[in-house]
Design a protein around this motif. Structure first.
Motif, PDB file in Angstrom:
ATOM      1  N   ARG A   5     -23.151 -84.438 -75.767  1.00 15.37           N
ATOM      2  CA  ARG A   5     -23.749 -83.570 -74.752  1.00 15.37           C
ATOM      3  C   ARG A   5     -22.724 -82.600 -74.165  1.00 15.37           C
ATOM      4  NH1 ARG A   5     -29.048 -84.753 -73.655  1.00 15.37           N
ATOM      5  NH2 ARG A   5     -28.986 -82.567 -73.118  1.00 15.37           N
ATOM      6  N   ARG A  16     -31.158 -78.469 -79.102  1.00 15.29           N
ATOM      7  CA  ARG A  16     -29.693 -78.370 -79.191  1.00 15.29           C
ATOM      8  C   ARG A  16     -29.270 -77.872 -80.579  1.00 15.29           C
ATOM      9  NH1 ARG A  16     -24.886 -80.553 -76.363  1.00 15.29           N
ATOM     10  NH2 ARG A  16     -23.369 -80.496 -78.007  1.00 15.29           N
ATOM     11  N   GLY A  49     -17.647 -69.318 -73.856  1.00 16.27           N
ATOM     12  CA  GLY A  49     -17.125 -69.480 -72.495  1.00 16.27           C
ATOM     13  C   GLY A  49     -15.624 -69.197 -72.453  1.00 16.27           C
ATOM     14  N   THR A  60     -13.919 -66.083 -70.374  1.00 18.73           N
ATOM     15  CA  THR A  60     -12.961 -66.371 -69.305  1.00 18.73           C
ATOM     16  C   THR A  60     -11.628 -65.672 -69.563  1.00 18.73           C
ATOM     17  OG1 THR A  60     -13.993 -68.548 -69.130  1.00 18.73           O
ATOM     18  CG2 THR A  60     -11.861 -68.279 -68.043  1.00 18.73           C
ATOM     19  N   SER A  88     -13.235 -79.336 -68.601  1.00 17.17           N
ATOM     20  CA  SER A  88     -13.604 -77.918 -68.648  1.00 17.17           C
ATOM     21  C   SER A  88     -14.980 -77.870 -69.307  1.00 17.17           C
ATOM     22  CB  SER A  88     -12.565 -77.079 -69.407  1.00 17.17           C
ATOM     23  OG  SER A  88     -12.299 -77.599 -70.690  1.00 17.17           O
ATOM     24  N   PHE A  89     -15.017 -78.131 -70.621  1.00 17.76           N
ATOM     25  CA  PHE A  89     -16.301 -78.071 -71.332  1.00 17.76           C
ATOM     26  C   PHE A  89     -16.865 -79.460 -71.608  1.00 17.76           C
ATOM     27  CE2 PHE A  89     -13.838 -74.284 -72.307  1.00 17.76           C
ATOM     28  CZ  PHE A  89     -14.756 -73.279 -72.079  1.00 17.76           C
ATOM     29  N   SER A  90     -16.178 -80.492 -71.148  1.00 15.57           N
ATOM     30  CA  SER A  90     -16.523 -81.872 -71.461  1.00 15.57           C
ATOM     31  C   SER A  90     -16.431 -82.086 -72.981  1.00 15.57           C
ATOM     32  CB  SER A  90     -17.892 -82.229 -70.891  1.00 15.57           C
ATOM     33  OG  SER A  90     -18.067 -83.619 -70.933  1.00 15.57           O
ATOM     34  N   CYS A 120     -20.372 -79.169 -73.815  1.00 19.02           N
ATOM     35  CA  CYS A 120     -20.809 -77.774 -73.742  1.00 19.02           C
ATOM     36  C   CYS A 120     -20.970 -77.180 -75.137  1.00 19.02           C
ATOM     37  CB  CYS A 120     -19.778 -76.967 -72.957  1.00 19.02           C
ATOM     38  SG  CYS A 120     -20.207 -75.224 -72.876  1.00 19.02           S
ATOM     39  N   ASN A 161     -19.036 -70.694 -64.519  1.00 19.35           N
ATOM     40  CA  ASN A 161     -17.689 -71.195 -64.817  1.00 19.35           C
ATOM     41  C   ASN A 161     -16.641 -70.109 -65.030  1.00 19.35           C
ATOM     42  OD1 ASN A 161     -17.299 -74.185 -64.929  1.00 19.35           O
ATOM     43  ND2 ASN A 161     -19.216 -74.055 -66.067  1.00 19.35           N
ATOM     44  N   ASN A 221     -19.427 -83.991 -63.067  1.00 17.96           N
ATOM     45  CA  ASN A 221     -20.060 -83.456 -64.266  1.00 17.96           C
ATOM     46  C   ASN A 221     -21.571 -83.646 -64.140  1.00 17.96           C
ATOM     47  OD1 ASN A 221     -19.969 -82.285 -66.767  1.00 17.96           O
ATOM     48  ND2 ASN A 221     -19.757 -84.204 -67.885  1.00 17.96           N
ATOM     49  N   PHE A 279      -9.323 -74.351 -64.276  1.00 16.74           N
ATOM     50  CA  PHE A 279     -10.370 -75.351 -64.563  1.00 16.74           C
ATOM     51  C   PHE A 279      -9.937 -76.745 -64.100  1.00 16.74           C
ATOM     52  CE2 PHE A 279     -11.945 -72.335 -67.910  1.00 16.74           C
ATOM     53  CZ  PHE A 279     -13.180 -72.138 -67.320  1.00 16.74           C
ATOM     54  N   HIS A 305     -25.190 -88.170 -66.685  1.00 16.28           N
ATOM     55  CA  HIS A 305     -25.593 -88.706 -67.989  1.00 16.28           C
ATOM     56  C   HIS A 305     -26.202 -90.082 -67.758  1.00 16.28           C
ATOM     57  CE1 HIS A 305     -23.065 -86.119 -70.858  1.00 16.28           C
ATOM     58  NE2 HIS A 305     -23.039 -85.526 -69.686  1.00 16.28           N
ATOM     59  N   ALA A 359     -26.094 -71.236 -67.815  1.00 14.33           N
ATOM     60  CA  ALA A 359     -24.899 -71.940 -68.306  1.00 14.33           C
ATOM     61  C   ALA A 359     -23.687 -71.016 -68.401  1.00 14.33           C
ATOM     62  CB  ALA A 359     -25.187 -72.552 -69.687  1.00 14.33           C
ATOM     63  N   LEU A 409     -29.567 -70.688 -70.960  1.00 13.36           N
ATOM     64  CA  LEU A 409     -28.312 -70.134 -71.489  1.00 13.36           C
ATOM     65  C   LEU A 409     -27.671 -69.187 -70.479  1.00 13.36           C
ATOM     66  CD1 LEU A 409     -29.401 -69.585 -75.201  1.00 13.36           C
ATOM     67  CD2 LEU A 409     -27.726 -71.240 -74.362  1.00 13.36           C
TER      68      LEU A 409
HETATM   69  C1  HEM Z   1     -16.001 -71.304 -69.175  1.00 15.09           C
HETATM   70  C2  HEM Z   1     -17.255 -71.447 -69.456  1.00 15.09           C
HETATM   71  C3  HEM Z   1     -17.994 -72.743 -69.542  1.00 15.09           C
HETATM   72  C4  HEM Z   1     -17.657 -74.007 -69.106  1.00 15.09           C
HETATM   73  C5  HEM Z   1     -16.381 -74.449 -68.401  1.00 15.09           C
HETATM   74  C6  HEM Z   1     -18.758 -74.884 -69.462  1.00 15.09           C
HETATM   75  C7  HEM Z   1     -18.808 -76.239 -69.170  1.00 15.09           C
HETATM   76  C8  HEM Z   1     -19.872 -77.063 -69.471  1.00 15.09           C
HETATM   77  C9  HEM Z   1     -19.968 -78.454 -69.091  1.00 15.09           C
HETATM   78  C10 HEM Z   1     -18.906 -79.238 -68.327  1.00 15.09           C
HETATM   79  C11 HEM Z   1     -21.147 -78.919 -69.557  1.00 15.09           C
HETATM   80  C12 HEM Z   1     -21.723 -80.334 -69.366  1.00 15.09           C
HETATM   81  C13 HEM Z   1     -21.291 -81.218 -70.466  1.00 15.09           C
HETATM   82  C14 HEM Z   1     -21.683 -82.648 -70.223  1.00 15.09           C
HETATM   83  O1  HEM Z   1     -22.735 -82.893 -69.627  1.00 15.09           O
HETATM   84  O2  HEM Z   1     -20.941 -83.526 -70.622  1.00 15.09           O
HETATM   85  C15 HEM Z   1     -21.810 -77.826 -70.223  1.00 15.09           C
HETATM   86  C16 HEM Z   1     -23.044 -77.914 -70.843  1.00 15.09           C
HETATM   87  C17 HEM Z   1     -23.631 -76.882 -71.521  1.00 15.09           C
HETATM   88  N1  HEM Z   1     -23.140 -75.614 -71.678  1.00 15.09           N
HETATM   89 FE1  HEM Z   1     -21.386 -74.913 -70.973  1.00 15.09          FE
HETATM   90  N2  HEM Z   1     -19.715 -74.156 -70.092  1.00 15.09           N
HETATM   91  C18 HEM Z   1     -19.287 -72.851 -70.180  1.00 15.09           C
HETATM   92  C19 HEM Z   1     -19.936 -71.796 -70.765  1.00 15.09           C
HETATM   93  C20 HEM Z   1     -21.116 -71.892 -71.469  1.00 15.09           C
HETATM   94  C21 HEM Z   1     -21.772 -70.792 -72.149  1.00 15.09           C
HETATM   95  C22 HEM Z   1     -21.223 -69.360 -72.213  1.00 15.09           C
HETATM   96  C23 HEM Z   1     -22.897 -71.296 -72.706  1.00 15.09           C
HETATM   97  C24 HEM Z   1     -23.947 -70.590 -73.523  1.00 15.09           C
HETATM   98  C25 HEM Z   1     -24.387 -69.401 -73.281  1.00 15.09           C
HETATM   99  C26 HEM Z   1     -22.949 -72.715 -72.380  1.00 15.09           C
HETATM  100  C27 HEM Z   1     -23.955 -73.565 -72.783  1.00 15.09           C
HETATM  101  C28 HEM Z   1     -24.050 -74.891 -72.418  1.00 15.09           C
HETATM  102  C29 HEM Z   1     -25.181 -75.729 -72.768  1.00 15.09           C
HETATM  103  C30 HEM Z   1     -26.405 -75.306 -73.557  1.00 15.09           C
HETATM  104  C31 HEM Z   1     -24.921 -76.986 -72.213  1.00 15.09           C
HETATM  105  C32 HEM Z   1     -25.819 -78.228 -72.254  1.00 15.09           C
HETATM  106  C33 HEM Z   1     -25.506 -79.084 -73.449  1.00 15.09           C
HETATM  107  C34 HEM Z   1     -26.395 -80.317 -73.504  1.00 15.09           C
HETATM  108  O3  HEM Z   1     -26.821 -80.824 -72.457  1.00 15.09           O
HETATM  109  O4  HEM Z   1     -26.668 -80.782 -74.604  1.00 15.09           O
HETATM  110  N3  HEM Z   1     -21.857 -73.035 -71.630  1.00 15.09           N
HETATM  111  N4  HEM Z   1     -21.013 -76.715 -70.158  1.00 15.09           N
END
Ligand code: HEM
Length: 386
Positions: free
Chosen positions: A321, A2, A329, A333, A315-317, A323, A185, A249, A240, A252, A181, A178
């Motif tokens: 942990r 991370r 993102g 979007t 959206s991204f939490s 996003c 969304n 989600n 979203f 966890h 991910a 990546l």
């Molecule tokens: C609109 C776009 C996006 C949305 C809405 C979104 C949303 C989320 C959500 C809800 C989580 C889970 C968080 C949790 O478990 O509490 C997450 C995890 C993650 N996202 Fe995104 N995401 C987006 C775009 C991206 C992009 C573009 C990347 C990278 C290229 C990315 C990389 C990650 C990574 C690496 C995690 C895992 C983090 C971890 O477990 O430590 N996301 N995302």
């Protein structure tokens, strides 16, 4: 991992350096939709938005749009279609309930048949990734020095002894993670937002008025314009809230006894937040099932963002942990929605009076891919069609 991703791959500096690659793909999106609308005017929005998301992250990762011969109109070839379908197949199993997650002794029986399907989809994804990654690792071994994309960064990042930090296996896993991910969304939110807006055309008017005021009609929207596009961001935010990609989600596990909002959560609990329960909670949102971007615009002095740290919807939490790609993102979007709205006048297809806004029976995507009528909105020389 991370820490490496946050500091080396998704840092603000890195995202700035890769802006040109994202803009190329935003231009390609407009080119593709333009080609579709001049050759019959019905656009399969799902194909356009999914390919855009795949193209942006592939361009940033591999410096490549096409995995095969490609197409002159900017659209996906058979390889990109196969690849994006495989990504979405894997993603659709990410949240699925599977008995062997709770009784690992059953895993070898693959009772739900999930493993077989996911293995096949992963094989397809790897069939495209592996040769690119192997070839690039070879180039670095033979003396490549300058990093041009995220893959170069993952290969060249060093530990404190100056040795490569990540093994080939770790690089491959990280690349895939990546890419997974990034694709679902932005595309899902924009497909829903556009569908909702076509059914309430006054929203399309408001959105294009905002773009015309901030950007004008002589050039296309750029990422640098997005801080001023509050109405567009409110529409994306509303998508979203009302139409999350999944009902829950990612799971966890609590690593200590804790109290949250008056509930005792024992150590070791699986904590699964309901995205629908939050985003459509009538105690928090008036008229929760209605798509109303205005609800995010109450204070005109505040810039609208897609993040929601208070978790009134996900959206991204948030938290440790949360996003890691929230900035990327958000940029993907907002640019996707803004470019589609700026470049084209949208409406229902011939013979239809409304877009049918029902959810699929098996997930939360629109039940049927959004087909819509698009018409050129700007002077011809503004379109990147050369
Ligand atoms: C609109 C776009 C996006 C949305 C809405 C979104 C949303 C989320 C959500 C809800 C989580 C889970 C968080 C949790 O478990 O509490 C997450 C995890 C993650 N996202 Fe995104 N995401 C987006 C775009 C991206 C992009 C573009 C990347 C990278 C290229 C990315 C990389 C990650 C990574 C690496 C995690 C895992 C983090 C971890 O477990 O430590 N996301 N995302």
């Amino acid at each position: 991992m991370r820490r490496v991703v946050a500091s080396e791959v998704l840092s603000p500096t890195r995202l700035r350096l890769l802006l040109g690659k994202r803009t190329e793909e935003a231009d390609n999106l407009v080119h593709y939709v333009y080609s579709q609308c001049t050759s019959g005017s019905v656009v399969d929005v799902r194909v356009a938005v999914r390919q855009y998301s795949g193209n942006v992250i592939r361009k940033m990762m591999f410096n490549k749009r096409y995995l095969g011969k490609g197409r002159k109109d900017g659209g996906p070839g058979v390889e990109e279609e196969e690849y994006v379908d495989a990504l979405f197949t894997v993603l659709s199993y990410l949240y699925v309930f599977c008995i062997s997650d709770y009784m690992p002794s059953l895993r070898r029986f693959d009772l739900n048949g999930h493993e077989k399907i996911v293995k096949e989809a992963t094989r397809i994804v790897n069939k495209y990734h592996d040769p690119i990654i192997d070839e690039r690792i070879r180039e670095w071994k033979e003396g490549k020095k300058e990093a041009q994309d995220l893959l170069d960064i993952l290969i060249s990042v060093k530990d404190s002894d100056g040795k490569p930090l990540l093994s080939t296996e770790e690089i491959k896993a990280q690349v895939a993670d990546l890419i997974y991910a990034a694709v679902d969304n932005p595309s899902n939110a924009v497909e829903w937002a556009l569908a909702e807006m076509i059914n309430q055309p006054e929203m399309l008017c408001k959105a294009t008025e905002e773009i015309d005021k901030v950007v004008g009609k002589e050039r296309l929207v750029q990422e640098s314009d997005t801080p001023q596009l509050n109405y567009i961001k409110a529409c994306a935010r509303e998508a979203f809230r009302l139409h999350p990609i999944a009902p829950f989600n990612l799971p966890h596990v609590s690593n200590a006894d804790t109290m949250v909002a008056g509930y005792f959560i024992p150590k070791g609990s699986h904590v699964i937040l309901s995205r629908i329960g939050l985003g459509r909670n009538p105690k928090v949102w008036d008229d929760p099932l209605k798509f109303k971007p205005e609800r995010h615009l109450k204070d005109p002095s505040v810039e609208v963002k897609l993040v929601e740290p208070e978790l009134r919807f996900i959206s991204f939490s948030t938290g440790r942990r949360g996003c890691m790609g929230a900035a990327l993102g958000s940029a993907m979007t907002v640019m996707l929605l803004a470019r589609l709205l700026q470049g084209f006048n949208w409406g229902v297809t011939l013979g239809e009076s409304k877009i049918e806004l029902s959810e699929s029976k098996t997930d939360l995507f629109l039940a049927k891919p959004l087909l819509a009528n698009a018409k050129q909105r700007l002077e011809l020389d503004v379109y990147p069609i050369h």
